[in-house]
Design an enzyme around this catalytic site. Structure first.
Site, PDB file in Angstrom:
ATOM      1  N   ASP A  85       0.597  -1.081   0.104  1.00 24.43           N
ATOM      2  CA  ASP A  85       0.030  -0.093   0.162  1.00 24.43           C
ATOM      3  C   ASP A  85       0.894   1.178  -0.121  1.00 24.43           C
ATOM      4  O   ASP A  85       1.801   1.448   0.939  1.00 24.43           O
ATOM      5  CB  ASP A  85      -1.071   0.083   1.295  1.00 24.43           C
ATOM      6  CG  ASP A  85      -1.695   1.180   1.571  1.00 24.43           C
ATOM      7  OD1 ASP A  85      -1.558   2.063   0.611  1.00 24.43           O
ATOM      8  OD2 ASP A  85      -2.418   1.172   2.476  1.00 24.43           O
ATOM      9  N   LYS A 144       2.245  12.515 -17.138  1.00 24.80           N
ATOM     10  CA  LYS A 144       0.968  13.448 -17.343  1.00 24.80           C
ATOM     11  C   LYS A 144      -0.480  12.987 -17.043  1.00 24.80           C
ATOM     12  O   LYS A 144      -0.464  11.905 -17.196  1.00 24.80           O
ATOM     13  CB  LYS A 144       1.098  14.347 -18.525  1.00 24.80           C
ATOM     14  CG  LYS A 144       1.277  13.371 -19.774  1.00 24.80           C
ATOM     15  CD  LYS A 144       0.311  13.063 -20.668  1.00 24.80           C
ATOM     16  CE  LYS A 144      -1.219  12.814 -20.121  1.00 24.80           C
ATOM     17  NZ  LYS A 144      -1.813  12.055 -21.185  1.00 24.80           N
ATOM     18  N   HIS A 174       5.264  11.785 -23.564  1.00 23.34           N
ATOM     19  CA  HIS A 174       5.818  10.995 -24.502  1.00 23.34           C
ATOM     20  C   HIS A 174       5.836  11.482 -25.947  1.00 23.34           C
ATOM     21  O   HIS A 174       6.721  10.692 -26.811  1.00 23.34           O
ATOM     22  CB  HIS A 174       5.262   9.407 -24.217  1.00 23.34           C
ATOM     23  CG  HIS A 174       3.800   9.209 -25.148  1.00 23.34           C
ATOM     24  ND1 HIS A 174       2.754   9.566 -24.448  1.00 23.34           N
ATOM     25  CD2 HIS A 174       3.642   8.554 -26.062  1.00 23.34           C
ATOM     26  CE1 HIS A 174       1.703   9.081 -25.214  1.00 23.34           C
ATOM     27  NE2 HIS A 174       2.239   8.690 -26.249  1.00 23.34           N
ATOM     28  N   LYS A 178       8.792  10.756 -29.389  1.00 22.14           N
ATOM     29  CA  LYS A 178       8.550  10.280 -31.054  1.00 22.14           C
ATOM     30  C   LYS A 178       9.590  11.014 -31.887  1.00 22.14           C
ATOM     31  O   LYS A 178      10.092  12.041 -31.804  1.00 22.14           O
ATOM     32  CB  LYS A 178       7.361  10.627 -31.474  1.00 22.14           C
ATOM     33  CG  LYS A 178       6.206  10.272 -30.540  1.00 22.14           C
ATOM     34  CD  LYS A 178       4.874  10.411 -30.993  1.00 22.14           C
ATOM     35  CE  LYS A 178       3.628  10.116 -30.067  1.00 22.14           C
ATOM     36  NZ  LYS A 178       3.112   8.582 -30.585  1.00 22.14           N
ATOM     37  N   GLU A 212      -7.736   9.799 -32.658  1.00 24.70           N
ATOM     38  CA  GLU A 212      -7.452   8.284 -32.432  1.00 24.70           C
ATOM     39  C   GLU A 212      -8.753   7.495 -33.004  1.00 24.70           C
ATOM     40  O   GLU A 212      -9.783   8.153 -32.588  1.00 24.70           O
ATOM     41  CB  GLU A 212      -7.286   8.113 -30.899  1.00 24.70           C
ATOM     42  CG  GLU A 212      -5.912   8.851 -30.397  1.00 24.70           C
ATOM     43  CD  GLU A 212      -5.826   8.417 -28.886  1.00 24.70           C
ATOM     44  OE1 GLU A 212      -5.196   7.667 -28.730  1.00 24.70           O
ATOM     45  OE2 GLU A 212      -6.348   9.033 -28.069  1.00 24.70           O
ATOM     46  N   ASP A 231      -5.983  15.611 -20.869  1.00 30.65           N
ATOM     47  CA  ASP A 231      -5.604  14.153 -21.241  1.00 30.65           C
ATOM     48  C   ASP A 231      -4.469  14.670 -22.205  1.00 30.65           C
ATOM     49  O   ASP A 231      -3.319  14.015 -22.613  1.00 30.65           O
ATOM     50  CB  ASP A 231      -6.322  13.191 -21.589  1.00 30.65           C
ATOM     51  CG  ASP A 231      -5.721  11.958 -21.699  1.00 30.65           C
ATOM     52  OD1 ASP A 231      -4.958  11.620 -20.898  1.00 30.65           O
ATOM     53  OD2 ASP A 231      -6.026  11.398 -22.969  1.00 30.65           O
ATOM     54  N   HIS A 236       0.155  17.112 -24.723  1.00 30.93           N
ATOM     55  CA  HIS A 236       0.786  16.553 -25.982  1.00 30.93           C
ATOM     56  C   HIS A 236       0.808  17.701 -26.953  1.00 30.93           C
ATOM     57  O   HIS A 236       1.615  18.120 -27.787  1.00 30.93           O
ATOM     58  CB  HIS A 236       0.226  15.392 -26.647  1.00 30.93           C
ATOM     59  CG  HIS A 236       0.395  14.108 -25.583  1.00 30.93           C
ATOM     60  ND1 HIS A 236       1.359  14.019 -24.881  1.00 30.93           N
ATOM     61  CD2 HIS A 236      -0.528  13.376 -25.410  1.00 30.93           C
ATOM     62  CE1 HIS A 236       1.159  12.802 -24.191  1.00 30.93           C
ATOM     63  NE2 HIS A 236      -0.029  12.564 -24.488  1.00 30.93           N
ATOM     64  N   LYS A 335     -11.007  10.982 -29.628  1.00 31.58           N
ATOM     65  CA  LYS A 335     -11.070   9.658 -29.547  1.00 31.58           C
ATOM     66  C   LYS A 335     -12.039   9.071 -30.430  1.00 31.58           C
ATOM     67  O   LYS A 335     -13.181   9.591 -30.476  1.00 31.58           O
ATOM     68  CB  LYS A 335     -11.137   9.251 -27.974  1.00 31.58           C
ATOM     69  CG  LYS A 335     -10.215   9.610 -27.254  1.00 31.58           C
ATOM     70  CD  LYS A 335      -9.772   8.568 -26.141  1.00 31.58           C
ATOM     71  CE  LYS A 335      -8.784   8.960 -25.249  1.00 31.58           C
ATOM     72  NZ  LYS A 335      -7.537   8.607 -25.691  1.00 31.58           N
TER      73      LYS A 335
HETATM   74  C1  BG6 Z   1      -1.822   9.355 -23.806  1.00 28.37           C
HETATM   75  C2  BG6 Z   1      -3.187   9.734 -23.485  1.00 28.37           C
HETATM   76  O1  BG6 Z   1      -1.023  10.293 -23.177  1.00 28.37           O
HETATM   77  O2  BG6 Z   1      -1.490   9.349 -25.101  1.00 28.37           O
HETATM   78  C3  BG6 Z   1      -4.101   8.669 -24.086  1.00 28.37           C
HETATM   79  O3  BG6 Z   1      -3.498   9.434 -22.029  1.00 28.37           O
HETATM   80  C4  BG6 Z   1      -3.866   8.797 -25.600  1.00 28.37           C
HETATM   81  O4  BG6 Z   1      -5.480   9.232 -23.877  1.00 28.37           O
HETATM   82  C5  BG6 Z   1      -2.216   8.652 -25.770  1.00 28.37           C
HETATM   83  O5  BG6 Z   1      -4.604   7.578 -25.983  1.00 28.37           O
HETATM   84  C6  BG6 Z   1      -1.948   8.748 -27.329  1.00 28.37           C
HETATM   85  O6  BG6 Z   1      -0.575   8.195 -27.336  1.00 28.37           O
HETATM   86  P1  BG6 Z   1       0.008   7.871 -28.933  1.00 28.37           P
HETATM   87  O7  BG6 Z   1       1.441   7.643 -28.650  1.00 28.37           O
HETATM   88  O8  BG6 Z   1      -0.682   6.423 -28.988  1.00 28.37           O
HETATM   89  O9  BG6 Z   1      -0.734   8.814 -29.881  1.00 28.37           O
END
Ligand code: BG6
Length: 485
Positions: A85, A144, A174, A178, A212, A231, A236, A335
Site C-alpha cells: 500500500d 502527465k 511521451h 517520438k 485516435e 489528457d 501533447h 477519440k
Molecule cells: C496518452 C493519453 O498520453 O496518449 C491517451 O493519456 C492517448 O489517452 C495516448 O491515447 C496517445 O498516445 P499515442 O502515442 O498512441 O498517440
C-alpha cells in the site's frame, strides 16, 4: 559510454501504462543492449502478487513484443515484484532489500517511475524519502497530467520538489520521445530553406491533429475525470505547438530549449468563456461504427449517462508574438474518430502572383509532419503535369518515410525517454514552469466548461471526424482541415 547500472522501480507496476508502454520499452532497451547487465526492474502495486506471479503476468503481456525469446528470458530475470500500500510507510520497508539493502551500491542509478494517479505523487515521494530510498543518483519520473488545474499541479510540484531537485524530476510527455517530433527540431534548425519562411509573412496557418480510433476502454475511471483538454491538449498538443512555434535556441540543452518553449506558452493568447461559443468546440462520441465494428457511446463506456467529459476538442489558438502575429494554430484531438492519425500541417501562403492563368491556381505549399500511423514528412509542391498540352498545374509531394529511408525498427517514444532518464538528460522532459504555464493558459477554459449550467458536449457518432461544429470552426475562416491522402 556504456549504460549505467540502474534500478527501475515501477510504482504502479501492474497498471495499464506499465504493461502497455514501460515494460515493452525496457524490453526493447534490453534487446538493444541499452540496459547494463545488472540493471533491475522492480514492479510495485497493490495487486497482491509475488515475483513469480508477476513475471508470469509480464511474460504474457510482452509475448507480442518482437524480440528473441532469449531476450525476454533475460529480461524477466531482472524483474521482481512486491505488493504494498503506497500510503503506508511500513509497506516500503520491503523495497529496500530489493534494491540491494542497506549495503546497496549507491552508485547505481535509481529511477522511481510514478505510473499512478497524480494525487499520489506527493505522498509517494514523501514515503520514498522516509524509507531512505532516495539516493543522490535517484530520479523520479512523473506521468502527465500533472494535476488537474494550476493549483493542484503547483501542489504536486511543491511536494515532489521537497524530495527531489528539479534536475532529478522527469515530467514525461511521451510525444517528445517520438522520432518525428524530435526531427521537427532538426528539420527546422538543421536546414536553411525553412527558417526564413517560418513566420507570419509566409505561413498562413498551422494545424495540429491527434486523432485516435480508440475509445476510453479500460481507462474509463481515469479518463472520465480528465477529458481531452487535460489528457491531450494541456500536454501533447501544446508541446507540439511549442516545437513548431519556438525561436531557435543558441544550442540544444535542457535549459535553452525549455526556455524557448516556455516563451511560446507565455505568448498564447488568453482564452475566456466567450471562446466556448466560437473558437473552441467540445465534443463527446456517441455510438457508431469504427472500422466496420459497432462500438458503444462514451456514456455507455463510462456507465454514467450524465457525464459531460469531453472526448473531442477543436480549437483555434494564437501565439501573440512578432513571428506569429495573425497566424492561427488550429488544434484538434479526439477519440473514436474516423481514422488514427497524428500530424502537424504547416500551410504556406499562396504565391503572390498568378502566372499560369487558365490552368488553375497553384495550391499553397503544405508541409505535413506525420507522427502516426507512420512517421514521415511530406512537402506538397506545385508541378507541371507532364505532357505537351501546355502548362497544366498539378500538386505533387516530396515524401520522406522514416521506415523506407532509414529501415529497421523505429524506437518507441518511451525507449528514448527512459534512456534519457538513466543518462540524466532532462531536455525532452517538461520543466515545472512549462507545465504551470500550460495550466495557466488552459484553466479559464476548463473553469468555464465546468461551470454549472453549461450545455452538453457536442455529440459525434464514433467513427466520424468529430462534431460538425469543428468543421465550421475552420471553414468560417475560409480554410479546411487537412485530410491526409
Ligand atoms: C496518452 C493519453 O498520453 O496518449 C491517451 O493519456 C492517448 O489517452 C495516448 O491515447 C496517445 O498516445 P499515442 O502515442 O498512441 O498517440
Amino acid at each position: 559510454a556504456p549504460p549505467r547500472p540502474c534500478d527501475f522501480v515501477v510504482i504502479g507496476g501492474t497498471g495499464d501504462l506499465a504493461v502497455r508502454k514501460l515494460l515493452p520499452a525496457l524490453l526493447h532497451c534490453d534487446d538493444d543492449d541499452r540496459l547494463s547487465p545488472d540493471s533491475r526492474v522492480v514492479g510495485l502495486s497493490l495487486a497482491g502478487l509475488d515475483t513469480a506471479a508477476y513475471r508470469a503476468k509480464v511474460r504474457g503481456e510482452l509475448a507480442d513484443v518482437d524480440v528473441p525469446d532469449s531476450t525476454l528470458d533475460r529480461f524477466l530475470e531482472r524483474v521482481s515484484y512486491a505488493s504494498l500500500d503506497f500510503q503506508d510507510p511500513a509497506g516500503w520497508e520491503v523495497v529496500r532489500p530489493m534494491l540491494g539493502g542497506d549495503d546497496g551500491d549507491d552508485s547505481r542509478v535509481r529511477v522511481f517511475y510514478l505510473a499512478i494517479a497524480p494525487a499520489l505523487f506527493g505522498p509517494v515521494c514523501r514515503r520514498l524519502r522516509e524509507a531512505g530510498l532516495v539516493t543522490a543518483d535517484s530520479r523520479v519520473v512523473l506521468e502527465k497530467p500533472i494535476g488537474s488545474d494550476l493549483a493542484s499541479s503547483q501542489d504536486i510540484n511543491d511536494a515532489v520538489g521537497e524530495v527531489f531537485d528539479e534536475q532529478q524530476i522527469f515530467r514525461i510527455d511521451h510525444y517528445l520521445g517520438k522520432e518525428s517530433v524530435q526531427n521537427l527540431l532538426v528539420t527546422r534548425f538543421g536546414n536553411t530553406f525553412l527558417e526564413p519562411l517560418w513566420n507570419s509573412t509566409w505561413i498562413d496557418h498551422v494545424q495540429i491533429t491527434v486523432a485516435e480510433t480508440l475509445g476510453v476502454g479500460a481507462r474509463a475511471g481515469y479518463y472520465d475525470s480528465a477529458g481531452a483538454l487535460r489528457d491531450m491538449v494541456q500536454n501533447h498538443l501544446l508541446q507540439l505547438l511549442c516545437l513548431v512555434a519556438m525561436e531557435p535556441p543558441t544550442y540544444v540543452d535542457r535549459e535553452t530549449v525549455r526556455d524557448e518553449k516556455l516563451k511560446v506558452l507565455q505568448a498564447l493568447r488568453p482564452l475566456d468563456e466567450g471562446d466556448l461559443g466560437g473558437s473552441v468546440v467540445i465534443g463527446q462520441y456517441a455510438a457508431g461504427l469504427v472500422d466496420g465494428q459497432a462500438v458503444p457511446s462514451y456514456l455507455t463506456e463510462v456507465d454514467d449517462p450524465s457525464s459531460r467529459t469531453e472526448t473531442f476538442v477543436a480549437m483555434k489558438a494564437h501565439v501573440d508574438n512578432w513571428r506569429w502575429a495573425g497566424v492561427p494554430f488550429y488544434l484538434r484531438t479526439g477519440k473514436r474518430m474516423d481514422r488514427g492519425c497524428s500530424e502537424i500541417v504547416i500551410t504556406f501562403k499562396p504565391v503572390p502572383h498568378r502566372m499560369f492563368p487558365g490552368n488553375g491556381d497553384p495550391e499553397p505549399n503544405r508541409l505535413v509532419i506525420q507522427l502516426q500511423p507512420e512517421e514521415g514528412m511530406k512537402l506538397h509542391i506545385t508541378t507541371k503535369e507532364p505532357g505537351p498540352g501546355g502548362m497544366r498545374l498539378r500538386r505533387a509531394s516530396l515524401d520522406l518515410s522514416y521506415a523506407e529511408s532509414y529501415g529497421g525498427r523505429l524506437p518507441l517514444a518511451y525507449e528514448r525517454l527512459l534512456t534519457d532518464v538513466v543518462r540524466g538528460s532532462t531536455t525532452l522532459f517538461m520543466r515545472r514552469d512549462e507545465v504551470e504555464a500550460a495550466w495557466t493558459w488552459l484553466e479559464p477554459l476548463l473553469t468555464a466548461w465546468q461551470s454549472p449550467g453549461r450545455t452538453r458536449p457536442k455529440s459525434y457518432p464514433a467513427g466520424t471526424p468529430g462534431p460538425i461544429a469543428a468543421t465550421t470552426l475552420i471553414e468560417r475562416d475560409g480554410r479546411a482541415w487537412h485530410e491526409s491522402a
